[in-house]
Design an enzyme around this catalytic site. Structure first.
Site, PDB file in Angstrom:
ATOM      1  NE  ARG A 112      -1.780  -2.263   2.797  1.00 40.61           N
ATOM      2  CZ  ARG A 112      -1.931  -3.532   2.454  1.00 40.61           C
ATOM      3  NH1 ARG A 112      -2.985  -3.907   1.799  1.00 40.61           N
ATOM      4  NH2 ARG A 112      -1.029  -4.458   2.794  1.00 40.61           N
ATOM      5  CB  THR A 113       3.544   2.559   2.174  1.00 42.07           C
ATOM      6  OG1 THR A 113       2.835   2.145   3.334  1.00 42.07           O
ATOM      7  CG2 THR A 113       4.174   3.916   2.431  1.00 42.07           C
ATOM      8  CE  LYS A 124      26.318  -3.427  -7.490  1.00 46.44           C
ATOM      9  NZ  LYS A 124      26.557  -2.424  -8.535  1.00 46.44           N
ATOM     10  NE  ARG A 182       7.487   0.791   4.607  1.00 47.19           N
ATOM     11  CZ  ARG A 182       6.262   0.280   4.594  1.00 47.19           C
ATOM     12  NH1 ARG A 182       6.076  -0.972   4.225  1.00 47.19           N
ATOM     13  NH2 ARG A 182       5.220   1.003   4.938  1.00 47.19           N
ATOM     14  CG  HIS A 238       4.160   3.937   8.551  1.00 48.83           C
ATOM     15  ND1 HIS A 238       4.151   4.797   7.461  1.00 48.83           N
ATOM     16  CD2 HIS A 238       3.757   2.728   8.084  1.00 48.83           C
ATOM     17  CE1 HIS A 238       3.755   4.121   6.397  1.00 48.83           C
ATOM     18  NE2 HIS A 238       3.513   2.871   6.739  1.00 48.83           N
TER      19      HIS A 238
END
Ligand code: NCD
Length: 304
Positions: free
Chosen positions: A51-52, A80, A101, A129
């Protein structure tokens, strides 16, 4: 330049303005269809999301802008060994605004130090959040008609649930909110949040039984037990089904209580609850796109 790392980065006035802007977008989508023409949003997701990330991308597209990014750290140079700040400096050369995120608490704080473009925290570990909180506030406002004088029950994983932490921090700036914190002892809300509520004179209580408090609630915010934050699989298995909301249990609730959930749902809400008019978690999903449109416009200085 503004960023959104923590929900308290914006004043109550600014949040209320953003919620009003979201409602204006809902009423007149065409008015905003070209507002971000020629601009690019980068979505940098070092952790899973449905969703986000997709609501951010849909939001930017509906504003006439473009999107680029990655949806897992494996497909970026993080695999890496690149640092978050080097990734941010790089992406700032390609994009006008970044939603990120990251599994590490505080990663967005490190990111803003080196960023030449606005950064939006789309979730940092078990911490915060803030854009889910904007979604939640818009949902409460649209469903209940107000953001004050409410009894709000938060149920499930209050320890690791970052959406709960940000939502409490936001609601603690409105008046007349009573918090009912419903969790097993192992998943209680962190002490710093309890201290903040006490210091600000809020009424709050901690309980284990959802049934016991159900009749008192105006809002019930269910959450998933955050499997990825557990060190030990056995603890997760023991706690994961602590609460399962069923139509039977909802019989004890007020007729106008709303049931929210940031989603994804695992087992906390029976699918049989979905048809109950009080279940608003899919309306909440839709609000997430509109509020992110409003946030992008605000950060990009496109609001009078
Ligand atoms: C939440 C999250 O990522 O913290 N999901 C979301 O963004 N809607 C909740 C969760 O994962 O349980």
């Amino acid at each position: 330049m503004r960023h959104l790392v923590d929900i308290t980065d914006f004043s109550v006035q600014e949040i209320d303005d953003m919620l009003r802007l979201s409602e204006d977008i809902i009423d007149d989508r065409a008015k905003y269809a070209e507002a971000m023409h020629g601009k690019k949003l980068a979505t940098l997701f070092f952790e899973p999301s449905t969703r986000t990330r997709l609501s951010f991308e849909a939001a930017m597209m509906e504003l006439g802008g473009n999107v680029l990014g990655f949806s897992s750290s494996d497909s970026s140079s993080a695999a890496k060994g690149e640092s978050v700040s080097d990734t941010i400096r790089t992406v700032g050369c390609y994009a006008d605004v970044i939603a990120m995120r990251h599994p590490k608490e505080g990663a967005p704080m490190a990111a803003i130090k080196h960023s030449t473009v606005p950064i939006i925290n789309a979730g940092d570990g078990g911490h915060n959040h803030p854009t889910q909180t904007l979604t939640d506030l818009l949902t409460i406002k649209r469903e209940k008609g107000r953001l004050n004088d409410l009894v709000v029950g938060l149920c499930g994983d209050l320890k690791f649930g970052r959406t709960v932490h940000s939502l409490i921090n936001a609601l603690a700036r409105y008046s007349g909110i009573q918090f009912v914190l419903i969790s097993p002892p192992e998943l209680k809300i962190p002490d710093y949040i309890k201290r903040m509520l006490t210091d600000n004179g809020f009424r709050w209580r901690e309980v284990e039984s959802l049934d016991e408090v159900m009749p008192d609630l105006d809002v019930l915010y269910m959450t998933r037990v955050q499997k990825e934050r557990f060190f030990n699989e056995a603890d997760y298995v023991r706690l994961k089904d602590s609460y399962i909301l069923t139509p039977e249990k909802l019989k004890q609730a007020k007729k106008d209580m709303i049931v929210m959930h940031p989603l994804p749902r695992v087992n906390e809400i029976s699918v049989k609850v979905d048809d109950d008019p009080r279940a608003c978690y899919f309306r909440q999903v839709e609000n997430g796109k509109f509020v992110r449109m409003a946030l992008i416009l605000t950060l990009m200085g496109e609001v009078e």
